[in-house]
Design an enzyme around this catalytic site. Structure first.
Site, PDB file in Angstrom:
ATOM      1  N   GLY A  18       6.380   2.480  -3.289  1.00 28.41           N
ATOM      2  CA  GLY A  18       7.354   2.135  -4.323  1.00 28.41           C
ATOM      3  C   GLY A  18       8.735   2.733  -4.156  1.00 28.41           C
ATOM      4  CG  HIS A  77       5.608   9.260  -0.092  1.00 32.25           C
ATOM      5  ND1 HIS A  77       6.347   8.449  -0.920  1.00 32.25           N
ATOM      6  CD2 HIS A  77       5.476   8.582   1.072  1.00 32.25           C
ATOM      7  CE1 HIS A  77       6.658   7.336  -0.266  1.00 32.25           C
ATOM      8  NE2 HIS A  77       6.149   7.399   0.939  1.00 32.25           N
ATOM      9  CB  SER A 197      15.469 -10.329  -5.923  1.00 27.69           C
ATOM     10  OG  SER A 197      15.803 -10.996  -4.714  1.00 27.69           O
ATOM     11  CE  LYS A 227      -0.670 -11.655  -3.947  1.00 31.18           C
ATOM     12  NZ  LYS A 227      -1.854 -11.774  -4.840  1.00 31.18           N
ATOM     13  N   GLY A 228       4.789  -7.412  -4.469  1.00 29.52           N
ATOM     14  CA  GLY A 228       5.769  -6.836  -5.389  1.00 29.52           C
ATOM     15  C   GLY A 228       5.574  -7.273  -6.824  1.00 29.52           C
TER      16      GLY A 228
END
Ligand SMILES: *[C@@H]1O[C@H](CO)[C@@H](O)[C@H](O)[C@H]1NC(C)=O
Ligand SMILES: *[C@@H]1O[C@H](CO)[C@@H](O)[C@H](O)[C@H]1NC(C)=O
Length: 264
Positions: A18, A77, A197, A227-228
């Site tokens: 993410g 992370h 986007s 896919k997001g």
């Protein structure tokens, strides 16, 4: 030119999946929405990955960091107890991106299939248990999201949710902008929303990770930008797995109330 003393690094953190999206938003904000400027190099070269130690062409995070001047954008992370003290001492701007556990698990599973330097994910059913027990790289999701949540006010961390970004990217880009003490025009915000986007980023060769060799990331197994979406977990969990996961989740998350959403 900002005064040297006021230049802080920006840190972007999440539990494994993410950061790419927010990295692109932050880089574009720092470049006033200039798409060309943000295509100057692949993500891994523009934004050092703090803890990475990988064979070329992925530069070592620390080497790359050492070669850059603030304000740098740094990805990590690491769980909160392992990040360098300097982040807090130097008052770096820290952005944490959290995603609901089930979608995070699905995303991590597909990432482990395509990142050939990660351990094989193994069967899906076993993978769920590995996730629940924190037996994946970077440890327990539960401890990770809680660690940053509990410190967010004291340490001035901007705690974002992937689901909010999906729901209203413009609102979230503006939040990030304000947190970074930047001010860009409405037109630039619109442009950044469009450039970040899913569709546009998936086709951006400087962001979609096809810049790594196939021996590292094999997109033919599963694309890095897969896919997001929010709620893809429903296509993976059986009702029994979902129930078992939810019961364990309630136990592991009993001490906090983080407003995660598994659908929007
Ligand atoms: C791929 O997996 C390895 C091994 O866990 C990890 O060190 C590396 O950070 C991952 N690659 C990327 C670019 O996320
Ligand atoms: C990455 O971007 C390139 C260039 O636009 C595009 O041809 C390719 O399909 C994208 N690949 C993936 C796996 O998203």
């Amino acid at each position: 030119e900002p005064k040297t003393s006021s230049i802080k690094d920006f840190i972007i953190i999440c539990y494994v999946l993410g950061t790419t999206w927010t990295q692109e938003i932050v880089d574009l904000l720092l470049h006033n929405g200039d798409a060309k400027a943000c295509m100057r190099a692949p993500t891994v070269q523009r934004i050092p990955f703090l803890e990475i130690q990988a064979p070329p062409p992925i530069p070592s995070g620390l080497e790359l960091l050492g070669s850059m001047k603030p304000p740098r954008v740094i990805k990590t992370h690491l769980p909160i107890q392992l990040v360098p003290e300097g982040f807090w001492k130097n008052k770096c701007k820290v952005i944490y991106v959290a995603r609901n556990a089930k979608d995070n698990l699905v995303s991590y599973y597909h990432f482990d299939r395509m990142n050939l330097t990660q351990p094989e994910p193994g069967p899906w059913d076993e993978y769920i248990h590995k996730f629940m027990r924190g037996k994946l790289s970077w440890g327990s999701w539960y401890d990770h999201v809680k660690g940053y949540w509990q410190e967010r006010e004291k340490r001035n961390i901007l705690y974002l949710f992937f689901e909010d970004l999906k729901e209203d990217p413009r609102r979230e880009v503006e939040r990030i902008m304000r947190y970074m003490d930047l001010s860009v025009s409405d037109d630039v915000i619109d442009k950044i929303v469009q450039l970040t986007s899913f569709k546009v980023m998936k086709d951006n060769p400087m962001a979609n990770y096809t810049f790594l060799p196939k021996a590292v990331f094999d997109h033919s197994i599963s694309a890095f930008m897969r896919k997001g979406e929010v709620g893809d977990w429903t296509n993976h969990f059986t009702p029994a797995q979902s129930q078992m996961f939810d019961e364990d989740y309630a136990r592991q998350m009993a001490d906090v109330d983080i407003p995660f959403r598994t659908s929007i």
